[in-house]
Design an enzyme around this catalytic site. Structure first.
Site, PDB file in Angstrom:
ATOM      1  N   GLY A  12      -2.713  -3.807 -31.956  1.00 26.91           N
ATOM      2  CA  GLY A  12      -2.539  -4.724 -30.840  1.00 26.91           C
ATOM      3  C   GLY A  12      -3.611  -4.658 -29.767  1.00 26.91           C
ATOM      4  CG  LEU A  91      -3.150  -7.401 -40.985  1.00 28.23           C
ATOM      5  CD1 LEU A  91      -3.154  -5.916 -41.309  1.00 28.23           C
ATOM      6  CD2 LEU A  91      -4.547  -7.986 -41.154  1.00 28.23           C
ATOM      7  CG  ASN A 108      -7.210 -15.534 -37.329  1.00 25.31           C
ATOM      8  OD1 ASN A 108      -6.506 -14.575 -37.002  1.00 25.31           O
ATOM      9  ND2 ASN A 108      -8.134 -15.465 -38.268  1.00 25.31           N
ATOM     10  CG  HIS A 110     -12.669 -13.472 -39.665  1.00 27.77           C
ATOM     11  ND1 HIS A 110     -11.767 -12.876 -40.534  1.00 27.77           N
ATOM     12  CD2 HIS A 110     -13.901 -13.316 -40.214  1.00 27.77           C
ATOM     13  CE1 HIS A 110     -12.445 -12.379 -41.565  1.00 27.77           C
ATOM     14  NE2 HIS A 110     -13.733 -12.638 -41.394  1.00 27.77           N
TER      15      HIS A 110
HETATM   16  C1  GRF Z   1      -8.995  -5.649 -36.284  1.00 27.82           C
HETATM   17  O1  GRF Z   1      -9.692  -5.422 -37.512  1.00 27.82           O
HETATM   18  C2  GRF Z   1      -9.455  -6.938 -35.698  1.00 27.82           C
HETATM   19  O2  GRF Z   1     -10.814  -7.144 -35.997  1.00 27.82           O
HETATM   20  C3  GRF Z   1      -8.631  -7.957 -36.420  1.00 27.82           C
HETATM   21  O3  GRF Z   1      -7.376  -7.330 -36.640  1.00 27.82           O
HETATM   22  C4  GRF Z   1      -7.544  -5.888 -36.635  1.00 27.82           C
HETATM   23  C5  GRF Z   1      -6.594  -5.195 -35.712  1.00 27.82           C
HETATM   24  O4  GRF Z   1      -6.640  -5.797 -34.481  1.00 27.82           O
HETATM   25  N1  GRF Z   1      -8.536  -9.147 -35.638  1.00 27.82           N
HETATM   26  P1  GRF Z   1      -5.599  -5.340 -33.313  1.00 27.82           P
HETATM   27  O5  GRF Z   1      -6.106  -4.048 -32.746  1.00 27.82           O
HETATM   28  O6  GRF Z   1      -4.223  -5.165 -33.958  1.00 27.82           O
HETATM   29  O7  GRF Z   1      -5.642  -6.461 -32.329  1.00 27.82           O
END
Ligand code: GRF
Length: 202
Positions: A12, A91, A108, A110
């Site tokens: 997060g 995810l 989103n 990326h």
């Molecule tokens: C990271 O790899 C980020 O690049 C992608 O999601 C992963 C975790 O992000 N967007 P977060 O720390 O959960 O926001």
């Protein structure tokens, strides 16, 4: 004020950037009203709780198929009158039913410069492993609108980040987060929130 829902799966840190930017008055046209995690162990849920933001965990494994999962996600968002959705390290796959419920209202982040290192199988550290394996000197992050094609929607913002000698995937991921993701996502959130507010007024 545009009501924002943020979908998360992991630590997060992108959600935290959104929370911090909203607190700093940098997302004046939007308000994070709900955080939805694809698993109930996501640390992102702790961050939401600390910020006093309502949250829910909607786990993919609790649903028989993609349509049922899409419908469960959409109904919790609609219950909270969410008008736009931000995928911040989310995810799970989102199917057509979800996309159709929020047309041009989902963004989103990326962790690469689309069209490089994107599409099926490119997420999290895998993106940075591929960039290092290819030997690119510059990578970065992209914020794009979400449609049926993974990482296929219109690009809204991009920011370049240099690859340094000796970078490991973890070091590169951190640099891309700090120098690109955590800057671009709040900026894109405000752009879309403002556009929605203007549409509501017209
Ligand atoms: C990271 O790899 C980020 O690049 C992608 O999601 C992963 C975790 O992000 N967007 P977060 O720390 O959960 O926001």
């Amino acid at each position: 004020m545009t009501r924002i829902g943020v979908l998360v799966s992991g630590g997060g840190t992108n959600l935290q950037a959104l929370i911090d930017n909203e607190k700093a008055g940098k997302i004046p046209h939007g308000k994070i009203c709900l955080v939805v995690a694809s698993n109930d162990k996501a640390y992102a849920l702790e961050r939401a709780a600390k910020a006093g933001i309502p949250s829910a965990a909607v786990r993919r494994k609790d649903y028989s198929d993609q349509d049922a999962y899409d419908e469960a996600l959409v109904s919790v968002l609609k219950e909270h009158d969410i008008e736009m959705v931000i995928l911040a390290g989310f995810l799970s796959i989102l199917g057509p039913r979800f996309i159709q419920a929020y047309p041009d209202r989902i963004i989103n982040i990326h962790p690469a410069l689309i069209p490089s290192f994107c599409g099926k199988g490119y997420y999290g550290l895998k993106v940075h492993e591929a960039a290092l394996a290819k030997g690119v000197k510059v990578t970065g992050a992209t914020v794009h609108l979400v449609n049926e094609i993974p990482d296929g929607g219109r690009i809204l913002l991009q920011k370049a980040v240099e690859v340094q000698d000796g970078d490991t995937p973890e070091i590169l991921q951190r640099r891309v987060m700090e120098q690109a993701e955590w800057i671009l996502l709040p900026k894109a959130a405000e752009m879309l929130a403002e556009m929605i507010e203007e549409e509501k007024q017209s």
